[in-house]
Scaffold this motif. Sequence first.
Motif, PDB file in Angstrom:
ATOM      1  N   LEU A 120      10.107  10.452  -6.677  1.00 31.83           N
ATOM      2  CA  LEU A 120       9.520  10.498  -5.343  1.00 31.83           C
ATOM      3  C   LEU A 120      10.080   9.373  -4.484  1.00 31.83           C
ATOM      4  O   LEU A 120      10.390   8.286  -4.984  1.00 31.83           O
ATOM      5  CB  LEU A 120       7.995  10.365  -5.432  1.00 31.83           C
ATOM      6  N   PRO A 121      10.237   9.597  -3.189  1.00 28.73           N
ATOM      7  CA  PRO A 121      10.801   8.553  -2.323  1.00 28.73           C
ATOM      8  C   PRO A 121       9.806   7.429  -2.057  1.00 28.73           C
ATOM      9  O   PRO A 121       8.584   7.628  -2.111  1.00 28.73           O
ATOM     10  CB  PRO A 121      11.120   9.313  -1.026  1.00 28.73           C
ATOM     11  N   GLY A 122      10.350   6.246  -1.804  1.00 29.99           N
ATOM     12  CA  GLY A 122       9.528   5.103  -1.410  1.00 29.99           C
ATOM     13  C   GLY A 122       8.537   4.679  -2.460  1.00 29.99           C
ATOM     14  O   GLY A 122       7.434   4.230  -2.130  1.00 29.99           O
ATOM     15  N   ARG A 123       8.935   4.762  -3.736  1.00 38.38           N
ATOM     16  CA  ARG A 123       8.013   4.443  -4.825  1.00 38.38           C
ATOM     17  C   ARG A 123       8.592   3.361  -5.740  1.00 38.38           C
ATOM     18  O   ARG A 123       9.807   3.200  -5.850  1.00 38.38           O
ATOM     19  CB  ARG A 123       7.729   5.693  -5.672  1.00 38.38           C
ATOM     20  N   GLU A 124       7.712   2.681  -6.432  1.00 36.48           N
ATOM     21  CA  GLU A 124       8.079   1.680  -7.420  1.00 36.48           C
ATOM     22  C   GLU A 124       8.038   2.316  -8.807  1.00 36.48           C
ATOM     23  O   GLU A 124       7.095   3.047  -9.133  1.00 36.48           O
ATOM     24  CB  GLU A 124       7.079   0.520  -7.334  1.00 36.48           C
ATOM     25  N   TYR A 125       9.071   2.045  -9.619  1.00 36.34           N
ATOM     26  CA  TYR A 125       9.151   2.589 -10.971  1.00 36.34           C
ATOM     27  C   TYR A 125       9.586   1.488 -11.939  1.00 36.34           C
ATOM     28  O   TYR A 125      10.093   0.439 -11.540  1.00 36.34           O
ATOM     29  CB  TYR A 125      10.166   3.741 -11.036  1.00 36.34           C
ATOM     30  N   TRP A 126       9.383   1.770 -13.228  1.00 37.87           N
ATOM     31  CA  TRP A 126       9.884   0.888 -14.288  1.00 37.87           C
ATOM     32  C   TRP A 126      10.745   1.707 -15.245  1.00 37.87           C
ATOM     33  O   TRP A 126      10.534   2.913 -15.427  1.00 37.87           O
ATOM     34  CB  TRP A 126       8.717   0.254 -15.054  1.00 37.87           C
ATOM     35  N   TYR A 127      11.703   1.065 -15.867  1.00 37.13           N
ATOM     36  CA  TYR A 127      12.632   1.754 -16.761  1.00 37.13           C
ATOM     37  C   TYR A 127      12.923   0.870 -17.975  1.00 37.13           C
ATOM     38  O   TYR A 127      12.733  -0.358 -17.945  1.00 37.13           O
ATOM     39  CB  TYR A 127      13.940   2.088 -16.024  1.00 37.13           C
ATOM     40  N   ARG A 128      13.394   1.516 -19.053  1.00 38.95           N
ATOM     41  CA  ARG A 128      13.799   0.789 -20.253  1.00 38.95           C
ATOM     42  C   ARG A 128      14.694   1.689 -21.105  1.00 38.95           C
ATOM     43  O   ARG A 128      14.792   2.898 -20.849  1.00 38.95           O
ATOM     44  CB  ARG A 128      12.584   0.328 -21.061  1.00 38.95           C
ATOM     45  N   PHE A 129      15.316   1.086 -22.116  1.00 32.78           N
ATOM     46  CA  PHE A 129      16.233   1.791 -23.012  1.00 32.78           C
ATOM     47  C   PHE A 129      15.797   1.575 -24.461  1.00 32.78           C
ATOM     48  O   PHE A 129      15.115   0.591 -24.781  1.00 32.78           O
ATOM     49  CB  PHE A 129      17.662   1.273 -22.836  1.00 32.78           C
ATOM     50  N   ARG A 130      16.259   2.498 -25.345  1.00 34.95           N
ATOM     51  CA  ARG A 130      15.967   2.357 -26.771  1.00 34.95           C
ATOM     52  C   ARG A 130      17.181   2.785 -27.574  1.00 34.95           C
ATOM     53  O   ARG A 130      17.838   3.781 -27.273  1.00 34.95           O
ATOM     54  CB  ARG A 130      14.750   3.197 -27.168  1.00 34.95           C
TER      55      ARG A 130
END
Length: 551
Positions: A120-130
């Motif tokens: 979604l536009p104008g949103r805050e997200y978090w990400y990670r890898f495994r």
Amino acid sequence: MDTTRRTALRAGLVVGSAALVPGAILLDQRPSAAAVIPRSDPFTLGVASGDPEPDGFVIWTRLALEPLAADGLGGMPSSTYQVNWQVATDEGFTDVVRAGATTASPAWAHSVHVEVAGLLPGREYWYRFRLGKHVSRSGRALTTPALGSSPSSLEMAFVSCSNLPAGYFTAYRRMAEERPDIVLHLGDYQYEGAGTGIGRQHAGPETKTLAGYRQRHAQYKTDLDLQEAHAVAPWLVVWDDHEVDNNYADDLADRPVEQPGFLDRRAAAYRAYYENMPLRRRSVPAGPDLDLYRRSGWGDLATFHMLDTRQYRSNQACGDGYKNCPEADDPTRSLPGFKQEKWLLDGFRDSRARWDILGQQVFFGRRDNNPDPATTTVGMDAWDGYRASRQRITQGWVDAEVRNPVVLTGDVHAHWASDLYLDYDEAASTEPVGSELITSSITSGGDGYDEPDGTHPWAEWNPNLRFWTNLRGYVSTTITPTEMTARFRCVDRVTTPGAEAFTRATFVLEDGVRGLQEVQAAPVPQLRSSRTARTDEQKIADTIASETHGG
């Protein structure tokens, strides 16, 4: 070497570099049968995001068990690994909205670039890898607002020039603590030279090979302050010279002795740069070429025009350095190259943004170091050395009636604020047509120093120069529909870690009003180490020496 010959030579190298063409990265995405999951943490270089759009962004990591391995491959086995990734709406990853798997190949130094879409536009997200049992730290990223939307504000920071032997990257951490929405890195992300500094030293010799550039990038990425800055927000990155070779121009090395094989060196540097930055597939290098200039919008509030002023420039005039050089007015010379100039001018004409912001590398406005009004002595490595090119760009935004043009600059290892004019000879009696904000370095130049009045000696005969300090730091901005506020953030030392940041000066640009307005000139704090006042001659010598030998 003439332009036609240089272009033909470059084209020949691209044809002969099949391993570097974009398709090569997709030849085999299957994990190797012998891809045994390492026992120790492979995510030693952290994570990063970049090039945000309304529906997504790039997320990046690179696997490295031994980041300083001399072969540049981070101590990783020669296997291709499957790396899993997740994007969530919360930092605890209870609401994962996108997930998948990608490959980390030894051909690309086990780097991972995932172009996440469908958000979604104008949103805050978090990400990670495994990878197997190993989970990376998480990073924060934002999508840009929807096209045509009208955001109420944007928190943007910009930085430049982080030389590891020159000091600790404390300013990166202080910037991260402000949690900006986006970070612009304007070049000299790493330095190519060998040698030691204040207790930290570059691994390996001067970088000239792919292994060397990979090792150098990995060494920088192990810095925890830099990792914090990457993890806090998406970055828009562009390079300057030290990512390859000090003061190079297009396919010309700084020194003639380095010219043989220089395009091979540039190809190695560009490949390592892509491998270690959160860039999209459009920037996959092809031999000694990499498409880096691009635009990024923030709704109708701001458009960032990110320039590349190294890859296509005409050679510096009159042997580089500070000169009185008529060749700087030659209309056949260009700093960004004529194709990029046209791209930028087209962008001005098409823009509907409230703020048009140029993210670029070298000083845009005039800095004449000669008080004699009959003689102009300026730096050939900056836009002063390409005056006709600067005039075309400036006239372009005037003719296009750009609402609020702002130039952001790195390179010069000091904070400056400058207004911009069509005719700098008439600056004292005419109105500005734009403004320039220049960030100091993260570390380059060492601790630096300050003066209570925030004035450089050149300001006496350069009325466009409004503020200066030789301390290290970054610039933090707040952009709204009505104004852009720029805070010149400083640390009092970089030769020891842990300095606090303070705002040395604040300037405001009002919507539709040309020229910087200073709203705060903070008193200089008691600095940790003794710094006596310097003479004007010393300040000038410091400025020229920093930009000639290390900018």
